[in-house]
Design an enzyme around this catalytic site. Structure first.
Site, mmCIF file in Angstrom:
data_model
loop_
_atom_site.group_PDB
_atom_site.id
_atom_site.type_symbol
_atom_site.label_atom_id
_atom_site.label_comp_id
_atom_site.label_asym_id
_atom_site.label_seq_id
_atom_site.Cartn_x
_atom_site.Cartn_y
_atom_site.Cartn_z
ATOM 1 N N CYS A 101 -38.854 30.364 63.560
ATOM 2 C CA CYS A 101 -39.126 30.533 62.138
ATOM 3 C C CYS A 101 -40.039 29.387 61.705
ATOM 4 O O CYS A 101 -39.957 28.285 62.264
ATOM 5 C CB CYS A 101 -37.834 30.502 61.337
ATOM 6 S SG CYS A 101 -38.033 31.032 59.622
ATOM 7 N N CYS A 104 -38.637 26.044 60.875
ATOM 8 C CA CYS A 104 -38.370 25.128 61.997
ATOM 9 C C CYS A 104 -39.537 24.155 62.162
ATOM 10 O O CYS A 104 -39.348 22.961 62.402
ATOM 11 C CB CYS A 104 -38.183 25.906 63.300
ATOM 12 S SG CYS A 104 -36.917 27.188 63.257
ATOM 13 N N ASP A 480 -77.813 44.422 61.830
ATOM 14 C CA ASP A 480 -79.124 43.999 62.289
ATOM 15 C C ASP A 480 -79.655 45.119 63.197
ATOM 16 O O ASP A 480 -78.866 45.873 63.773
ATOM 17 C CB ASP A 480 -78.950 42.678 63.055
ATOM 18 C CG ASP A 480 -80.173 42.306 63.861
ATOM 19 O OD1 ASP A 480 -81.274 42.400 63.316
ATOM 20 O OD2 ASP A 480 -80.015 41.921 65.036
#
Length: 785
Positions: A101, A104, A480
């Site tokens: 997580c 943490c 392009d």
């Protein structure tokens, strides 16, 4: 052999000039004025007489230098600021195991920041890495990380190739804790004395809860409220009011959930690290005494290696001898093996199929295409998307607010004699568990890491969560022309002279173009060599930005360029040749006019061909929901109309200089489109930067393309572009699914607290289950093809 070596030298030189970067305030370091041989095109400031008509034109001197400085402030993308180079001193990178997580990561950061020997620290949950500037021993850092319940290991060049493995005993802890929990529960059913069942529950809690309790202690010490703090408080509170079964169940479910979450997230991270296994550790080095097996780190640029059939190519290089087919899919995503012959470029990590190749190494092991991919993918994991930033900020406010609310629920109602103290204390504990926003916080980063990892395996480099999000939002794409929609390898289709032989026209053109590697110049040079037409003796070569080039032959200036060069600069009338110019342009040719400042001498017509995959790619883009496709080209109207019709683009803008392409993109943005620009690196740098999303092609062979764009297609074609758009849109959809699912589960749990229908173990199960479902949902992106 010399020709090959010249090409490679040119590539190296092209890497070092002051290249445009979005991250450096859209400016280019000043260079000296053009010298003989300078031109307006190519990465090495070399160009063609027809620069002004070609999309590769991007002069970085003279009148066009300001293009890079005129990129509007509002178009500069957030998160693109320049990052300082790390000194070779005390900054080190560590791999962190056990984080499931982002809270943490925050706890770990806060803990280490308090240490006097730590100057700075940054922990990244997505990639499970930590960069830290410290003045003490590595073992001290490893010990501090271990205190919080995580494992740290110093990353080295070789260490980085090791996958994350589950910590030893990670699965035995929940197993043993669960067994004791089950024994205690069965004992209570069998009428075993209460103190014995309570002891079994307590031991079960201590076994599974030791690590979270230890992490919780240091989290509180570093003023961080993470999931370990909330779960530990809930478990201790349950034991305090005599709910030993509930407390033990909470801790056991939390341990099982952590184990499953960690394994799932590590699987996602290891998918990215599998890129590191593409290249072999050793190579066959060719020496005077024969072949010797050497580590790739011991081989330098210029050395010769031999790759046998069936072996992976260990380093980037150029083929000197041999013929073979090479599978470049791991690098470029190309599904079909590519023929390689002397002069061909090969990439580390690609698989040599059926022939032996002798290769001259062009880059060391830490600078190969695959090494740059790995480095940029790892950086991309830690660039947060706007959604992730918002969710993290929301979680930082949400968690302490709910924690305070839980304390108020525990003590305020009993204080006013509303219900029993134990009843409200239990509900407060439930709210503590529900307060953990783990599923919500994980919802975005796991999806982003999964999508970036999948894309990297398919030959698409996505530079972070913000680029991924933007790719999912675009509804228009600008292209392009030369080298993007077309092959970029034009050929001379027509030559005529006005009062002089065609051979003399070609000879003059070859003399002017000798110092250029632009595709138009290359086409003229190739044609001259095929016709065995030699150059004249020239000097004072000079580029004319946006219009052409010139050289002195026998002391007299000669020019090669477009109509504007002769009309605006030399003031010559093109009326006598207007008919032939118009006819050639309608046929889709690019025209190079040859002459002096007094007369017109001839015309060379050059034409390009559309790529085989272009039309299919654009058709798939439209099927994926792209509403508008546009071609931006410096070429004339006739060629633009021809190519756009063949490619299937909706519209085109012709006759554009580099700054005009920027204006073309602004026009589309004013029309309400969120637009991506697809080009081939430095030549389209202003447009790539001005678009909402810059996409560069051919990144495997171009350092500049990797630096300039938000997304890089490693292969030199558009095949992967529709996949990139679809992957990004699916990632956005999954992120939204995860966020809504997490919020709905939280809301449902909160609503169930007050009627008394929620229990502690159901609260933990809902939180852990929601996190696992979010992770598994995100991992679907790994399987998208």
């Amino acid at each position: 052999m010399k020709d090959n070596e010249t090409v490679e030298t040119g590539k190296k030189e092209a890497k070092n000039p002051p290249a445009f970067k979005k991250s450096l305030d859209f400016t280019v370091t000043a260079t000296s004025s053009p010298k003989a041989g300078d031109s307006c095109c190519s990465n090495a400031n070399q160009g063609s007489s027809a620069c002004c008509e070609e999309d590769h034109c991007s002069s970085m001197s003279g009148e066009n230098a300001g293009v890079y400085e005129r990129i509007p402030q509002e178009r500069r993308k957030p998160g693109d600021q320049a990052e300082a180079m790390e000194p070779n001193g005390s900054i080190r990178s560590y791999r962190i195991e056990g984080m499931d997580c982002s809270s943490c990561a925050l706890t770990l950061e806060n803990h280490l920041k308090e240490k006097p020997y730590v100057k700075s620290v940054s922990v990244h949950f997505s990639s499970a890495t930590m960069k830290i500037d410290h003045g003490n021993e590595v073992t001290d850092i490893v010990r501090e990380v271990d205190k919080l319940g995580y494992k740290a290991s110093l990353i080295t060049k070789r260490r980085g190739q090791v996958e994350l493995q589950p910590a030893k005993g990670a699965s035995s802890v929940p197993l043993l804790s669960g067994a004791l929990l089950a024994l205690g529960y069965l004992g209570s059913l069998a009428g075993v004395t209460a103190w014995l069942t309570m002891a079994l529950y307590a031991v079960s809690m201590m076994i599974a809860g030791y690590k979270p309790a230890k992490s919780a202690f240091y989290a509180v010490q570093s003023r961080s409220l993470d999931m370990n703090v909330l779960m530990t408080a809930a478990a201790l509170g349950a034991a305090f009011i005599g709910e030993w079964l509930e407390g033990a169940t909470v801790v056991w479910l939390f341990a099982v959930g952590n184990m499953l979450q960690t394994r799932s997230i590590d699987k996602t991270r290891n998918t990215l690290r599998s890129l590191m296994d593409l290249t072999p550790d050793d190579a066959w080095l060719k020496t005077d005494s024969g072949l010797a097996r050497k580590p790739v780190e011991a081989i330098s640029a210029g050395d010769r290696i031999v790759v046998k059939p069936g072996e992976k190519i260990p380093l980037d290089g150029v083929v000197l001898e041999g013929l073979s087919m090479v599978n470049q899919a791991p690098i470029t995503g190309e599904s079909v093996p590519v023929d390689k012959e002397p002069g061909s470029i090969v990439y580390a990590g690609s698989l040599n199929a059926n022939g032996s190749l002798e290769i001259r190494v062009t880059k060391p092991a830490d600078d190969t295409a695959v090494a740059r991919i790995i480095h940029m993918v790892e950086e991309a994991q830690d660039k947060k998307a706007p959604t992730q930033t918002f969710v993290d900020q929301f979680a930082r406010i949400y968690t302490p607010v709910v924690f305070i609310l839980a304390l108020l629920i525990m003590f305020v109602p009993p204080w006013f004699a509303v219900g029993s103290w134990s009843e409200w204390f239990y509900r407060g504990l439930e709210l503590l568990v529900v307060a953990c926003p783990c599923a919500l916080v994980i919802s975005t980063p796991v999806a982003i890491v999964s999508a970036i990892g999948n894309a990297a395996r398919q030959g698409v480099l996505i530079k972070g969560g913000s680029s991924l999000e933007m790719a999912g939002k675009i509804d228009a794409v600008a292209f392009d022309k030369t080298g993007t929609l077309t092959e970029g390898k034009p050929k001379v289709s027509y030559v005529t002279g006005f009062g002089i032989p065609e051979e003399e026209v070609v000879s003059i053109a070859r003399t002017i173009e000798e110092h250029s590697r632009h595709p138009i110049a290359s086409a003229i040079m190739e044609y001259a060599k095929e016709q065995q037409i030699r150059p004249l003796s020239g000097e004072s070569y000079q580029a004319i930005a946006g219009k052409g080039a010139q050289a002195s032959i026998n002391g007299k200036p000669y020019f090669a360029g477009n109509a504007r060069l002769f009309q605006e600069d030399l003031h010559l009338s093109l009326a006598p040749i207007a008919a032939i110019l118009s006819e050639l342009q309608r046929s889709g040719n690019t025209l190079v006019i040859i002459g002096t400042d007094q007369e017109l001498l001839g015309i060379i017509a050059v034409s390009d061909t559309i790529r085989p995959v272009t039309a299919a790619a654009i058709s798939k883009l439209k099927a994926a929901g792209i509403r508008q496709t546009v071609m931006l080209t410096g070429d004339h109207e006739g060629t633009a109309a021809k190519i756009s019709k063949q490619a299937g683009v909706d519209r085109y803008l012709a006759g554009l200089l580099p700054e005009d392409k920027v204006e073309g993109l602004r026009q589309l943005q004013h029309e309400g489109y969120t637009i991506a620009m697809v080009g081939d690196g430095i030549n389209d740098a202003p447009a790539l930067a001005s678009a909402d999303l810059g996409i560069a092609m051919g990144g495997a062979g171009t350092d500049t393309a990797m630096e300039t764009a938000d997304i890089v297609l490693m292969a030199d074609n558009l095949e992967r572009l529709p996949y990139t758009v679809e992957l990004s849109r699916k990632a956005l959809a999954i992120i939204k699914q995860n966020i809504w699912f997490s919020l709905i589960v939280k809301a449902a749990a909160l609503l169930l607290i007050f009627p008394g229908w929620l229990t502690l173990w159901i609260a933990v199960l809902s939180d852990t289950g929601a996190a696992l479902i979010v992770i598994l949902n995100s991992m679907r992106l790994l399987r998208m093809k």
